[in-house]
Design a protein around this motif. Sequence first.
Motif, PDB file in Angstrom:
ATOM      1  N   UNK A 151       0.781  -1.248  -0.097  1.00 44.61           N
ATOM      2  CA  UNK A 151       0.095  -0.024  -0.090  1.00 44.61           C
ATOM      3  C   UNK A 151       0.872   1.242  -0.038  1.00 44.61           C
ATOM      4  N   UNK A 152       1.954   1.162   0.821  1.00 49.56           N
ATOM      5  CA  UNK A 152       2.850   2.392   0.981  1.00 49.56           C
ATOM      6  C   UNK A 152       3.402   2.676  -0.704  1.00 49.56           C
TER       7      UNK A 152
ATOM      8  N   UNK B  51       3.080   5.834  -2.870  1.00 54.65           N
ATOM      9  CA  UNK B  51       4.363   6.685  -3.496  1.00 54.65           C
ATOM     10  C   UNK B  51       4.227   6.774  -5.189  1.00 54.65           C
ATOM     11  N   UNK B  52       3.810   5.496  -5.742  1.00 51.58           N
ATOM     12  CA  UNK B  52       3.516   5.793  -7.026  1.00 51.58           C
ATOM     13  C   UNK B  52       2.589   6.604  -7.655  1.00 51.58           C
TER      14      UNK B  52
ATOM     15  N   UNK C   3       1.700  11.951  -9.967  1.00 55.52           N
ATOM     16  CA  UNK C   3       1.048  12.979 -10.121  1.00 55.52           C
ATOM     17  C   UNK C   3       1.909  14.383  -9.975  1.00 55.52           C
ATOM     18  N   UNK C   4       3.179  14.099  -9.436  1.00 54.56           N
ATOM     19  CA  UNK C   4       4.094  15.158  -9.367  1.00 54.56           C
ATOM     20  C   UNK C   4       4.649  15.384 -10.795  1.00 54.56           C
TER      21      UNK C   4
ATOM     22  N   UNK D  98      -3.942   3.987  -9.033  1.00 58.81           N
ATOM     23  CA  UNK D  98      -4.927   4.114  -8.195  1.00 58.81           C
ATOM     24  C   UNK D  98      -6.175   2.848  -8.140  1.00 58.81           C
ATOM     25  N   UNK D  99      -6.378   2.274  -8.999  1.00 59.22           N
ATOM     26  CA  UNK D  99      -7.088   1.002  -9.005  1.00 59.22           C
ATOM     27  C   UNK D  99      -6.257   0.000  -8.119  1.00 59.22           C
ATOM     28  N   UNK D 100      -5.064  -0.236  -8.398  1.00 63.76           N
ATOM     29  CA  UNK D 100      -4.209  -1.121  -7.580  1.00 63.76           C
ATOM     30  C   UNK D 100      -4.074  -0.844  -6.163  1.00 63.76           C
TER      31      UNK D 100
END
Length: 197
Positions: A79-80, A84-85, A90-91, A116-118
């Motif tokens: 999840x972390x 981060x991905x 996004x950045x 996002x789905x993952x």
Amino acid sequence: MSFGDQNNPYGAPQGQPTYGQPQGQPGYGQPQGQPGYAYPQAPPLGDYGQQPVLTTMPGTVTTARVLMWVIVGLQVIGVVIYGLLVRTISVAKNSTELKDSSAFQQFADQSSGTVWACLIFAVGWLVFAIVLAVNFKSGGNGVRITMMVFAIITAVLGIYPFIVVGLLHTVLAVLIAVFVGNANGSAWFNRPRQEGY
């Protein structure tokens, strides 16, 4: 007729208490030094002839519980990483240097939705794993079956989309399914419940 004569065939048999014989001596056909019958006593059974209630978790079930918490830890790491991905994409998508690159923007749009789905799936699977790990002590046969289904799906997901990082998940999930599905797991999750167990 007198019973006092030892050779009298009509007298009381030897070893049988007669009138005036002290109590506590063995009777006819009873072995010396053993009260009652010579049959061994069976262990006490639970209510209605059932096996005694298990109060300690069998070793294989304890191992499955520990492996389940290891999967929970691996899920937290996943999840972390997905978080981060999402943040990195996004950045990078809003970066001034990559803003003009249409190829990167198209890749970022497609990959951000997948990531996002993952991430959402990983969070849901993490919560599911925590609920199952917490219910090892008090859960019934339904929890056992749900755990086996969870372990099988986790093993399949570890093989197909995430083969590199999912191999450890696959091994752990197979062990959980085996340990929960064996006779010890069945005895633990199908045990009659008493208060506090």
